[in-house]
Every structure is written in structure tokens, then in C-alpha cells.
Design a protein around this motif. Structure first.
Motif, PDB file in Angstrom:
ATOM      1  N   LEU A 157       0.829  -1.205   0.000  1.00 46.44           N
ATOM      2  CA  LEU A 157       0.000   0.000   0.000  1.00 46.44           C
ATOM      3  C   LEU A 157       0.864   1.256   0.000  1.00 46.44           C
ATOM      4  N   LYS A 158       1.978   1.216   0.715  1.00 45.60           N
ATOM      5  CA  LYS A 158       2.894   2.368   0.704  1.00 45.60           C
ATOM      6  C   LYS A 158       3.410   2.619  -0.706  1.00 45.60           C
ATOM      7  N   ASN A 159       3.808   1.555  -1.404  1.00 43.07           N
ATOM      8  CA  ASN A 159       4.265   1.720  -2.787  1.00 43.07           C
ATOM      9  C   ASN A 159       3.155   2.279  -3.673  1.00 43.07           C
ATOM     10  N   PHE A 160       1.918   1.883  -3.385  1.00 44.14           N
ATOM     11  CA  PHE A 160       0.788   2.425  -4.148  1.00 44.14           C
ATOM     12  C   PHE A 160       0.634   3.920  -3.883  1.00 44.14           C
ATOM     13  N   PHE A 161       0.705   4.321  -2.613  1.00 49.52           N
ATOM     14  CA  PHE A 161       0.558   5.743  -2.279  1.00 49.52           C
ATOM     15  C   PHE A 161       1.734   6.559  -2.794  1.00 49.52           C
ATOM     16  N   ASP A 162       2.909   5.944  -2.922  1.00 48.18           N
ATOM     17  CA  ASP A 162       4.053   6.656  -3.496  1.00 48.18           C
ATOM     18  C   ASP A 162       3.801   7.052  -4.935  1.00 48.18           C
ATOM     19  N   GLN A 163       2.929   6.299  -5.631  1.00 53.40           N
ATOM     20  CA  GLN A 163       2.638   6.578  -7.030  1.00 53.40           C
ATOM     21  C   GLN A 163       1.582   7.667  -7.214  1.00 53.40           C
ATOM     22  N   VAL A 164       0.898   8.031  -6.119  1.00 54.98           N
ATOM     23  CA  VAL A 164      -0.091   9.115  -6.209  1.00 54.98           C
ATOM     24  C   VAL A 164       0.661  10.436  -6.339  1.00 54.98           C
ATOM     25  N   PRO A 165       0.403  11.237  -7.383  1.00 50.83           N
ATOM     26  CA  PRO A 165       1.141  12.486  -7.580  1.00 50.83           C
ATOM     27  C   PRO A 165       1.024  13.411  -6.374  1.00 50.83           C
TER      28      PRO A 165
END
Length: 290
Positions: A157-165
Motif C-alpha cells: 500500500l505504501k508503494n501504491f501511495f508513493d505513485q499518487v502524484p
């Protein structure tokens, strides 16, 4: 060239035939369980092995769903699946979002601790002592609180949130949103594919709680469906599902076992189609950091 095309068609036909046979072999046990559970008790007692019943009956399901113990276990599993999934998603997603903040001072230290939980497990005895000292024995919270946040889930989930601009959060802050409102009104709607995917994982895990329930739940009234199902499958005769003094005609034992298996797997099968469209996208979006 023509010879190569022929060989390719033969190879494709062999693959289709092999996969069809493999699918049939894998599907047959589920088919047999479903058919036996829906067979008329009289016909089943005569034949014992039924593949194509002549008379269908819901008597096994009617009996199970009229018993207090079975309904109570379904309620226990439903509570675990709903409350546990919501709590796990809230904790895991909040922690992962906090760790995705570049300005968070302790993010590296916390990430190291999370990685340690992935690499090393405390074991059964320390977990049991912790649950006992917290006073959670014989409560459903013993199955929820110790597993609220999973290390792999938080990392993905952290990696997913890292992709949010970052510009999205900055625009929300310029509009007057604080950190919590930005998280709730902006980031969470964008995270629906990932949350749906991990929500399904959590729901399946809580619904299938078995070993931890055996350790922490000594009261049969608190058993989830999987523990009751295990007792039914191991019992040589019908376990006491009916309340004392209640006169109910009992279907054959094997039919009750088959019907209980179907009832135990139907809820997850019913939930899956609603999250299927998010499943593949959510599983991949957090799996690669970039």
C-alpha cells in the motif's frame, strides 16, 4: 509452412484438451459436494454415491439453518469478516499513507520495524501469552487485534501511495484541506482498486480463521464457521447442533457435512464478483515501485 500450421493446431488442441480435463478434475469435488447436499435424503441413503440425483431437496440446508449452533457460528464469522476487514484496512492504509510522506521524520525507522515483522515471526507461544495478558481469550478481538496490520500489505500500500502524484495533495492543501481531510476526500477515492483488493484478502483471511480460533476460543459459542465445520467433518455422527429438547428430524450425516461446506464457501464467492473489476489493477499497482 502448412506442416508447421498443422503441428501448431494439434498443439493447441492438446493444450485445450489437457486444460479442460484438469479443470474437470479440479471442479469435480465441488460438484460432488454440491450434488450430495441437494440430494433427497431417501435417495442418498439408497445409493450412497450420487452423481446425477433424480430427486432434489434442500432438507440439509433447512436443517442447518434452523440450528442455533450453526447460525451462531455464521454470525461469528460474519462479525470477524466485516469488522476485522474494516479495522485492518483502516490501520494498514493509514500507516501506509503516513509512511509515504517524504517529510515524515521516523518513516525509515518504522519501515525497518515493519520489515523485521515480515522476516521474523514471534511464534505461537509469545502470541498466546500476549493475547492472554491483554485479556482477549474467548473474545473475537483475539482474532482481530493481533493481525490488524500485515507487513506485506503495508509495504504494498505504501508503494501504491508513493505513485499518487504529490500535486494532488498540494492542490487539496491550497484549497484548505488539512492532512486528514486530504486523506479522506482525495487519496482514499483514488485508492479504491488497492483497498478493494486487500479488503478481499482480509475478508477471506478473517472468514477462514481456524488455527487462531482453536488457540484462543475455548467457548463453543464463540466458534467461527470453520471451527464448527472441522468438528462436523471429524465427527462420526452428527454433532449436537440442535438445542436440548428440540425435536428435529436429522438428515444423513454426510449430507449435513456437504451442505455445511457449501454454506461456508458461498459468502466469499458472492463477494468476489463485486471487487473483481478492481482486483487485477489493485494487485499490480502497489506491487512495483516506480
Amino acid at each position: 509452412m502448412h506442416r508447421l500450421l498443422e503441428l501448431e493446431r494439434i498443439g493447441q488442441a492438446v493444450n485445450v484438451l489437457f486444460l479442460t480435463l484438469l479443470a474437470a478434475v479440479m471442479f469435480f469435488p465441488l460438484y460432488y459436494v454440491l450434488v450430495v447436499s441437494l440430494t433427497d435424503p431417501g435417495e442418498y441413503l439408497q445409493k450412497k454415491i450420487v452423481l446425477f440425483p433424480q430427486q432434489w431437496s434442500f432438507e440439509a440446508y433447512t436443517y442447518l439453518l434452523s440450528t442455533e449452533a450453526f447460525l451462531r457460528s455464521l454470525g461469528n464469522s460474519s462479525f470477524l469478516a466485516t469488522v476485522g476487514t474494516v479495522c485492518s484496512l483502516a490501520v494498514s492504509a493509514s500507516l501506509a499513507y503516513a509512511l509515504s510522506w517524504k517529510k515524515f521524520v521516523f518513516r525509515r525507522g518504522i519501515m525497518l520495524l515493519i520489515l523485521l515483522t515480515v522476516l521474523f515471526s514471534p511464534g505461537i507461544i509469545p502470541n498466546y501469552l500476549l493475547v492472554r495478558e491483554l485479556g482477549l481469550i474467548n473474545t473475537h478481538w483475539a482474532l482481530i487485534l493481533p493481525s490488524l496490520a500485515n507487513g506485506w500489505t503495508v509495504i504494498l500500500l505504501k508503494n501504491f501511495f508513493d505513485q499518487v502524484p504529490a500535486e494532488i495533495s498540494e492542490a487539496a492543501a491550497m484549497d484548505g484541506c488539512n492532512a486528514f481531510r486530504t486523506w479522506y476526500t482525495v487519496v482514499l477515492p483514488l485508492s479504491l482498486p488497492a483497498l478493494a483488493t486487500f479488503g478481499l484478502f482480509f475478508a477471506v483471511g478473517y472468514w477462514n480463521q481456524f488455527f487462531a480460533a482453536l488457540l484462543y476460543l475455548n467457548n463453543p459459542a464463540e466458534w467461527p464457521i470453520q471451527v464448527l465445520l472441522q468438528n462436523m467433518l471429524l465427527s462420526a455422527s452428527n454433532i449436537d447442533l440442535v438445542a436440548p429438547g428440540q425435536q428435529v428430524e436429522t438428515p444423513p450425516t454426510e449430507m449435513l457435512k456437504m451442505a455445511s461446506i457449501i454454506v461456508a464457501i458461498v459468502p466469499i464467492l458472492a463477494v468476489y464478483p463485486f471487487v473483481q473489476k478492481h482486483f487485477a489493477k489493485g494487485a499490480l499497482m502497489g506491487s512495483v515501485k516506480g
